[in-house]
Write a protein that holds these residues in place. Sequence first.
Motif, PDB file in Angstrom:
ATOM      1  N   ALA A  11      47.694   5.398  24.932  1.00  0.00           N
ATOM      2  CA  ALA A  11      46.340   5.733  24.474  1.00  0.00           C
ATOM      3  C   ALA A  11      45.658   6.731  25.393  1.00  0.00           C
ATOM      4  O   ALA A  11      44.783   7.493  24.954  1.00  0.00           O
ATOM      5  N   SER A  12      46.065   6.754  26.659  1.00  0.00           N
ATOM      6  CA  SER A  12      45.440   7.674  27.613  1.00  0.00           C
ATOM      7  C   SER A  12      45.794   9.126  27.339  1.00  0.00           C
ATOM      8  O   SER A  12      45.039  10.033  27.710  1.00  0.00           O
ATOM      9  N   PHE A  13      46.925   9.367  26.695  1.00  0.00           N
ATOM     10  CA  PHE A  13      47.390  10.744  26.503  1.00  0.00           C
ATOM     11  C   PHE A  13      47.505  11.155  25.036  1.00  0.00           C
ATOM     12  O   PHE A  13      47.587  12.351  24.741  1.00  0.00           O
ATOM     13  N   ALA A  14      47.515  10.190  24.120  1.00  0.00           N
ATOM     14  CA  ALA A  14      47.687  10.520  22.702  1.00  0.00           C
ATOM     15  C   ALA A  14      46.390  11.072  22.117  1.00  0.00           C
ATOM     16  O   ALA A  14      45.298  10.662  22.510  1.00  0.00           O
ATOM     17  N   PRO A  15      46.491  12.010  21.169  1.00  0.00           N
ATOM     18  CA  PRO A  15      45.275  12.509  20.493  1.00  0.00           C
ATOM     19  C   PRO A  15      44.673  11.439  19.602  1.00  0.00           C
ATOM     20  O   PRO A  15      45.321  10.437  19.265  1.00  0.00           O
ATOM     21  N   GLN A  16      43.434  11.667  19.182  1.00  0.00           N
ATOM     22  CA  GLN A  16      42.706  10.694  18.378  1.00  0.00           C
ATOM     23  C   GLN A  16      43.463  10.303  17.114  1.00  0.00           C
ATOM     24  O   GLN A  16      43.516   9.141  16.734  1.00  0.00           O
ATOM     25  N   ARG A  17      44.096  11.269  16.458  1.00  0.00           N
ATOM     26  CA  ARG A  17      44.752  11.005  15.175  1.00  0.00           C
ATOM     27  C   ARG A  17      45.975  10.098  15.319  1.00  0.00           C
ATOM     28  O   ARG A  17      46.468   9.553  14.316  1.00  0.00           O
ATOM     29  N   LEU A  18      46.473   9.921  16.550  1.00  0.00           N
ATOM     30  CA  LEU A  18      47.655   9.081  16.758  1.00  0.00           C
ATOM     31  C   LEU A  18      47.340   7.746  17.438  1.00  0.00           C
ATOM     32  O   LEU A  18      48.253   6.968  17.724  1.00  0.00           O
ATOM     33  N   VAL A  75      45.512  -7.834  15.139  1.00  0.00           N
ATOM     34  CA  VAL A  75      45.993  -6.451  15.261  1.00  0.00           C
ATOM     35  C   VAL A  75      46.097  -5.796  13.891  1.00  0.00           C
ATOM     36  O   VAL A  75      45.693  -4.641  13.702  1.00  0.00           O
ATOM     37  N   VAL A  76      46.612  -6.516  12.899  1.00  0.00           N
ATOM     38  CA  VAL A  76      46.745  -5.965  11.552  1.00  0.00           C
ATOM     39  C   VAL A  76      45.367  -5.677  10.953  1.00  0.00           C
ATOM     40  O   VAL A  76      45.193  -4.721  10.188  1.00  0.00           O
ATOM     41  N   MET A  77      44.359  -6.470  11.299  1.00  0.00           N
ATOM     42  CA  MET A  77      43.011  -6.258  10.793  1.00  0.00           C
ATOM     43  C   MET A  77      42.351  -5.008  11.371  1.00  0.00           C
ATOM     44  O   MET A  77      41.402  -4.480  10.783  1.00  0.00           O
ATOM     45  N   SER A  78      42.822  -4.530  12.517  1.00  0.00           N
ATOM     46  CA  SER A  78      42.027  -3.618  13.342  1.00  0.00           C
ATOM     47  C   SER A  78      42.114  -2.125  13.052  1.00  0.00           C
ATOM     48  O   SER A  78      41.106  -1.420  13.202  1.00  0.00           O
ATOM     49  N   PRO A  79      43.274  -1.533  12.679  1.00  0.00           N
ATOM     50  CA  PRO A  79      43.357  -0.065  12.607  1.00  0.00           C
ATOM     51  C   PRO A  79      42.321   0.587  11.707  1.00  0.00           C
ATOM     52  O   PRO A  79      41.744   1.625  12.078  1.00  0.00           O
ATOM     53  N   ASP A  80      42.066   0.030  10.546  1.00  0.00           N
ATOM     54  CA  ASP A  80      41.082   0.633   9.645  1.00  0.00           C
ATOM     55  C   ASP A  80      39.670   0.527  10.209  1.00  0.00           C
ATOM     56  O   ASP A  80      38.853   1.430  10.039  1.00  0.00           O
ATOM     57  N   TRP A  81      39.373  -0.577  10.873  1.00  0.00           N
ATOM     58  CA  TRP A  81      38.039  -0.782  11.419  1.00  0.00           C
ATOM     59  C   TRP A  81      37.741   0.206  12.552  1.00  0.00           C
ATOM     60  O   TRP A  81      36.639   0.751  12.663  1.00  0.00           O
ATOM     61  N   PHE A  82      38.711   0.441  13.427  1.00  0.00           N
ATOM     62  CA  PHE A  82      38.509   1.291  14.606  1.00  0.00           C
ATOM     63  C   PHE A  82      39.015   2.721  14.411  1.00  0.00           C
ATOM     64  O   PHE A  82      39.159   3.449  15.387  1.00  0.00           O
ATOM     65  N   ASP A  83      39.273   3.100  13.183  1.00  0.00           N
ATOM     66  CA  ASP A  83      39.916   4.385  12.910  1.00  0.00           C
ATOM     67  C   ASP A  83      39.197   5.560  13.559  1.00  0.00           C
ATOM     68  O   ASP A  83      39.834   6.490  14.050  1.00  0.00           O
ATOM     69  N   ARG A  84      37.875   5.542  13.584  1.00  0.00           N
ATOM     70  CA  ARG A  84      37.110   6.669  14.118  1.00  0.00           C
ATOM     71  C   ARG A  84      36.608   6.422  15.537  1.00  0.00           C
ATOM     72  O   ARG A  84      35.846   7.234  16.075  1.00  0.00           O
ATOM     73  N   ASP A  85      36.997   5.335  16.132  1.00  0.00           N
ATOM     74  CA  ASP A  85      36.587   5.027  17.497  1.00  0.00           C
ATOM     75  C   ASP A  85      37.462   5.802  18.473  1.00  0.00           C
ATOM     76  O   ASP A  85      38.700   5.769  18.388  1.00  0.00           O
ATOM     77  N   GLY A 113      42.993   3.241  20.600  1.00  0.00           N
ATOM     78  CA  GLY A 113      44.264   2.775  21.148  1.00  0.00           C
ATOM     79  C   GLY A 113      44.100   1.766  22.267  1.00  0.00           C
ATOM     80  O   GLY A 113      44.904   0.823  22.406  1.00  0.00           O
ATOM     81  N   GLU A 114      43.064   1.950  23.084  1.00  0.00           N
ATOM     82  CA  GLU A 114      42.850   1.049  24.207  1.00  0.00           C
ATOM     83  C   GLU A 114      42.519  -0.370  23.738  1.00  0.00           C
ATOM     84  O   GLU A 114      42.749  -1.340  24.463  1.00  0.00           O
ATOM     85  N   TYR A 115      41.972  -0.478  22.543  1.00  0.00           N
ATOM     86  CA  TYR A 115      41.557  -1.785  22.028  1.00  0.00           C
ATOM     87  C   TYR A 115      42.727  -2.762  22.013  1.00  0.00           C
ATOM     88  O   TYR A 115      42.571  -3.941  22.366  1.00  0.00           O
ATOM     89  N   TYR A 116      43.902  -2.288  21.629  1.00  0.00           N
ATOM     90  CA  TYR A 116      45.053  -3.181  21.503  1.00  0.00           C
ATOM     91  C   TYR A 116      45.524  -3.664  22.873  1.00  0.00           C
ATOM     92  O   TYR A 116      45.998  -4.799  23.005  1.00  0.00           O
ATOM     93  N   ALA A 117      45.383  -2.826  23.889  1.00  0.00           N
ATOM     94  CA  ALA A 117      45.751  -3.257  25.238  1.00  0.00           C
ATOM     95  C   ALA A 117      44.815  -4.372  25.711  1.00  0.00           C
ATOM     96  O   ALA A 117      45.269  -5.388  26.258  1.00  0.00           O
ATOM     97  N   ILE A 118      43.503  -4.205  25.492  1.00  0.00           N
ATOM     98  CA  ILE A 118      42.547  -5.232  25.882  1.00  0.00           C
ATOM     99  C   ILE A 118      42.814  -6.522  25.112  1.00  0.00           C
ATOM    100  O   ILE A 118      42.738  -7.637  25.657  1.00  0.00           O
ATOM    101  N   LEU A 119      43.139  -6.383  23.833  1.00  0.00           N
ATOM    102  CA  LEU A 119      43.432  -7.546  22.999  1.00  0.00           C
ATOM    103  C   LEU A 119      44.612  -8.337  23.570  1.00  0.00           C
ATOM    104  O   LEU A 119      44.577  -9.570  23.659  1.00  0.00           O
ATOM    105  N   LEU A 120      45.652  -7.636  23.983  1.00  0.00           N
ATOM    106  CA  LEU A 120      46.836  -8.310  24.524  1.00  0.00           C
ATOM    107  C   LEU A 120      46.549  -8.961  25.872  1.00  0.00           C
ATOM    108  O   LEU A 120      47.036 -10.066  26.154  1.00  0.00           O
TER     109      LEU A 120
END
Length: 469
Positions: A24-31, A86-96, A100-107
Motif C-alpha cells: 500500500a505504501s508504493f501502489a497507486p490509488q487504483r491498485l 475484508v470482503v465487505m470493505s473494498p467498495d466502501w473504501f474505494d475512494r479512500d 490499502g493500509e486499512y487491511y493491514a490495520i484490520l489484520l
Amino acid sequence: MMPLGDILPEIAVIVTAVAILLFASFAPQRLQWIGAPLALCGLGVAAFLCGLQIGSERLTSSGSWALDAASIWGRLLILGATAFVVVMSPDWFDRDRRHGEYYAILLFSALGAMAMAGAADILQLVIGALLSSATGYVLAAYHRDWALSVEAGMKFFLIGALANTSLMLGAIMMVGMLGDTGFTGMRATLASGESSPVLLLGTVLVLVGLSYKLGAAPAHAWMPDVAEGAPAPSAAFLTVVPKIGAAIVLARLVSLFPIDAAAVRPLVAALALITMTLGNLAALWQDDLRRMLGWSSVSQSGYALMAITVVGLSPAAMPALIIFLLGYSTANLATFAAITHLRGRTDRADFSGLASSRPLEATAIVIGLLSLVGIPPLIGFVGKLELFLATIDGGYGWLAVAAVANTVASLFYYLRFIAPMVFAKSSQQPATLGAWSGVAMVTGPIAIVLLGLLVNVILAPLIGTELLP
C-alpha cells in the motif's frame, strides 16, 4: 520453548499484514484494492494452519500460550469474521487514499484478538488487549473527514484508556498476590485457599478491563457510538472480533478460581444480568439501525457472560460459549454486510418498503435480526439454546430465566425495523455498492441458515469441553 508450529497462524497474519502495508505504501490509488485479496489469502493460510491444530490440548511457551479447543475454535472464528469484513470493505473504501493500509490495520487488530483467545498468562492477555485496542482506535476513526467517525474513535479511545488502565492495574495486583503471571501457577495458588481484599480488587479491575473488549457493562458505552459512527466494515469488525477474544480469555480467567470461590462467579452473573438488560432497554426506541445494533451487541455480551459464569460448573459451558459466539458473529456480520451494501443507510425511515424495492438486501437484514433474537432454525437459536441449557446445568437457573425474558423483550426493537421493511411500500430503489459488498450480503444469510441446521451435527462434537490450564 514454543515450537514454531504452535504460532504459525499468527505468523501468517503478521507476514500478510506487513506485506500489505509495504504494498500500500508504493501502489497507486487504483491498485489499493489488491490489499483485500492479499488479506484473504493470508487469512486463509492462517485458518488452514489453525485447523491443523484441532485436537491439541497443551500449554506452550513456558505455559503462556494455550492450545485447546477454546483457543483453536476462537481463533478460527476470529479469522473467519475478519475475512468476512475484508470482503465487505473494498467498495466502501474505494475512494479512500489509505484504502490499502486499512487491511493491514484490520489484520493487526485481529492478531490482538487471537492473542487474547490463546492467552494462558496474564501478561499475554494484557498485550493482546492493548494491540486490539490501539488498532481499534484507528479502525473506528478511519474516516477523518467525517465527524461521526472521529467522535466514535474519540469515545472508543477515552473509554479504552480508562479500561486498559484498569486492566493493567488489576493484573499487577493479581500477580503481586498470587506470585505468578501464568494461569497455571495462579490456579495452584488459588486452589490453596489464597484470598485477600487486594486480590479481589485486582480481579474486579481485570474484569472491568475485559468488559471493555467484550462490550459489556460497566465499560460498554463506546459500543453504540462505534456501531453508528465508524465506517460500516469497521463497525462490523469492532462489534464482533474483540468480543470473541475477550470472552474466551475471560472464561479462562474465571475457570482459575475454585468452584466454591464466594465472589467471582456471582459477580460475573450480576454483570451478565445488568449488561443484557441495559442493552435491551437502551435499544428499545432507537431509530438508527446501526446504533440499535450497537446496543444489541451490548445485550449479546450479557448472554455470553452467562456461559462464562458457569465455566467449571457445567461441562457444556465452553461449547455453548463457542457456538453462541459463532451464531452472534454470523448474524451481526450478515446484518452489517447488508447495511454496507446499501451504502450505510441506517435511519429507520430509509428501510420502509425495502422488501419490495431491494428484496435480497431486506431478506439479509431480516434473517440477521431474527437470528440475533434466536428464532429457530437459525444459528442464533442454537447458540442461545445451548447457553440457556448450560446456565441451568451450572446452577444459575434464575439467570437463564432472566435471559429468556430479555430475549422476548428484544423481539420488540428488532420488529420495529422488520415490520416497515416488509409491510410498507416504497416507490424508490435505494442505491447499492459493488460486487464485493454484494457477495458478503448474499453469503451472510446463507451461512446463518446452514450453520443453524448443521452446527449440532458437525461442529458441536469437535469443540470439546476441556479448557487449559
